[in-house]
Design an enzyme around this catalytic site. Structure first.
Site, PDB file in Angstrom:
ATOM      1  N   HIS A  34       8.998   7.874 -10.224  1.00 21.81           N
ATOM      2  CA  HIS A  34       9.114   9.332 -10.375  1.00 21.81           C
ATOM      3  C   HIS A  34       9.023   9.724 -11.848  1.00 21.81           C
ATOM      4  CE1 HIS A  34      11.341   8.659  -6.496  1.00 21.81           C
ATOM      5  NE2 HIS A  34      10.558   9.646  -6.135  1.00 21.81           N
ATOM      6  N   GLN A 151      -0.417   9.896   1.909  1.00 21.23           N
ATOM      7  CA  GLN A 151       0.215  11.184   1.642  1.00 21.23           C
ATOM      8  C   GLN A 151      -0.597  11.952   0.596  1.00 21.23           C
ATOM      9  OE1 GLN A 151       4.574  11.917   1.134  1.00 21.23           O
ATOM     10  NE2 GLN A 151       4.118  11.834  -1.035  1.00 21.23           N
ATOM     11  N   VAL A 174       4.071   2.447 -10.033  1.00 22.67           N
ATOM     12  CA  VAL A 174       4.833   1.669 -11.019  1.00 22.67           C
ATOM     13  C   VAL A 174       5.430   0.466 -10.299  1.00 22.67           C
ATOM     14  CG1 VAL A 174       6.760   1.718 -12.653  1.00 22.67           C
ATOM     15  CG2 VAL A 174       5.340   3.758 -12.340  1.00 22.67           C
ATOM     16  N   LEU A 182       7.771   0.073  -6.928  1.00 19.72           N
ATOM     17  CA  LEU A 182       9.043   0.799  -6.911  1.00 19.72           C
ATOM     18  C   LEU A 182       9.078   1.756  -5.724  1.00 19.72           C
ATOM     19  CD1 LEU A 182       9.893   1.645 -10.615  1.00 19.72           C
ATOM     20  CD2 LEU A 182      10.357  -0.386  -9.278  1.00 19.72           C
ATOM     21  N   SER A 183      10.228   1.779  -5.055  1.00 24.69           N
ATOM     22  CA  SER A 183      10.419   2.657  -3.903  1.00 24.69           C
ATOM     23  C   SER A 183      11.897   2.969  -3.794  1.00 24.69           C
ATOM     24  CB  SER A 183       9.960   1.933  -2.631  1.00 24.69           C
ATOM     25  OG  SER A 183      10.503   2.573  -1.487  1.00 24.69           O
TER      26      SER A 183
HETATM   27  O1  PAF Z   1       6.882  11.544  -1.428  1.00 26.63           O
HETATM   28  C1  PAF Z   1       7.918  12.190  -1.203  1.00 26.63           C
HETATM   29  O2  PAF Z   1       8.963  11.981  -1.832  1.00 26.63           O
HETATM   30  C2  PAF Z   1       7.919  13.262  -0.120  1.00 26.63           C
HETATM   31  O3  PAF Z   1       7.098  12.904   0.944  1.00 26.63           O
HETATM   32  C3  PAF Z   1       7.532  14.660  -0.648  1.00 26.63           C
HETATM   33  C4  PAF Z   1       6.099  14.715  -1.143  1.00 26.63           C
HETATM   34  C5  PAF Z   1       8.488  15.074  -1.757  1.00 26.63           C
HETATM   35  C6  PAF Z   1       7.668  15.686   0.490  1.00 26.63           C
HETATM   36  O4  PAF Z   1       8.958  15.721   1.018  1.00 26.63           O
END
Ligand code: PAF
Length: 274
Positions: A34, A151, A174, A182-183
């Site tokens: 993130h 996604q 990453v 990373l998750s």
């Molecule tokens: O990838 C994510 O964390 C979620 O699928 C998102 C894009 C924030 C939508 O809830």
């Protein structure tokens, strides 16, 4: 950096953000993946807004909504470090004031493959909340990780097909030094499971290294590596075009894998140039 909770607080704070706004939608439990999204937004936009919302609509009845990690205090530190201007952490009622939505975004054929086969309804719920946040925040650019490659592809498709007028930016995955992507779900892995999980990135690397042998060579190499780890249950391993459609004879492809390690489901993918 400002933290807001309710819809009206958000709108008041949003009105103060000038210039190009970059949106990083998240479900919290922020990690270095993130941070890479936030850094990209910070480098390219005048103002950076992030949403922190675990979206019930994208979890199936047997999925991990209740156990999904919620770590707002730590998330705020990550945001502060990344130079975020505004964090919106709404409640479920703020996002779904009428208790869900009657109209949902339909992902189309790209939503039926890969994750869509295993997680019915997931992409519709995800696209619906992303569409809502794009409309509520009205950013110029929105940032998503390549880790969730399908996604990202679906969000691109939605913004094109529905003319949402936002630039969708994909940011590379990453990884830990040993290759593990990373998750937020990695926290669920025991030490032994974490070792088993490494086979995913190893298999993808083996597939990528076999690119000169063509599509069959890529799949064969990756499958052999996955098969060497009995302690995972593979949902799929697939090679597709970079747009997740047919595999081109030569050109950019994506190798994608999903597997369950204990009770945790992990996904990963890499680019492969045939
Ligand atoms: O990838 C994510 O964390 C979620 O699928 C998102 C894009 C924030 C939508 O809830």
């Amino acid at each position: 950096m400002k933290l807001v909770r309710t819809r009206s607080e958000f709108f008041a704070a949003r009105a103060e953000q000038l210039g190009t706004v970059g949106l990083v939608p998240t479900m919290g439990a922020l990690h270095a993946g993130h941070s890479a999204l936030l850094d990209a937004a910070r480098a390219e936009c005048d103002s950076v807004i992030t949403t922190n919302f675990v979206n019930p609509l994208q979890f199936g009845p047997t999925e991990d909504l209740a156990r999904y990690p919620r770590t707002l205090d730590a998330d705020l530190e990550v945001c502060e470090k990344a130079g975020v201007d505004l964090v919106w952490a709404p409640s479920v009622d703020d996002v779904y004031p009428y208790g869900g939505t009657q109209v949902r975004v339909e992902p189309g054929p790209l939503g039926d493959i890969l994750e869509g086969m295993v997680r019915p309804g997931h992409f519709s719920g995800m696209l619906t909340v992303v569409a809502k946040f794009l409309n509520l925040v009205r950013p110029g650019r929105a940032y998503f990780g390549e880790k969730d490659y399908q996604q990202l592809a679906l969000i691109r498709q939605m913004t094109e097909d529905l003319e949402l007028g936002v630039a969708v930016v994909g940011v590379g995955t990453v990884r830990e030094a040993d290759g593990l992507a990373l998750s937020s779900r990695n926290v669920f892995l025991s030490a032994a499971e974490r070792t088993h999980a490494l086979i995913l990135s190893h298999a993808l690397a083996a597939g990528r290294a076999a690119a000169h042998e063509g599509a069959i060579g890529v799949i064969t190499a990756a499958t052999a590596v996955l098969a060497s780890e009995p302690d995972i249950a593979v949902d799929y391993l697939e090679l597709r075009g970079a747009d997740l459609r047919e595999i081109p004879v030569h050109g950019a492809c994506r190798l994608l894998v999903a597997a369950r390690v204990g009770t945790t489901r992990l996904i990963d993918n890499v680019g492969v140039e045939l």
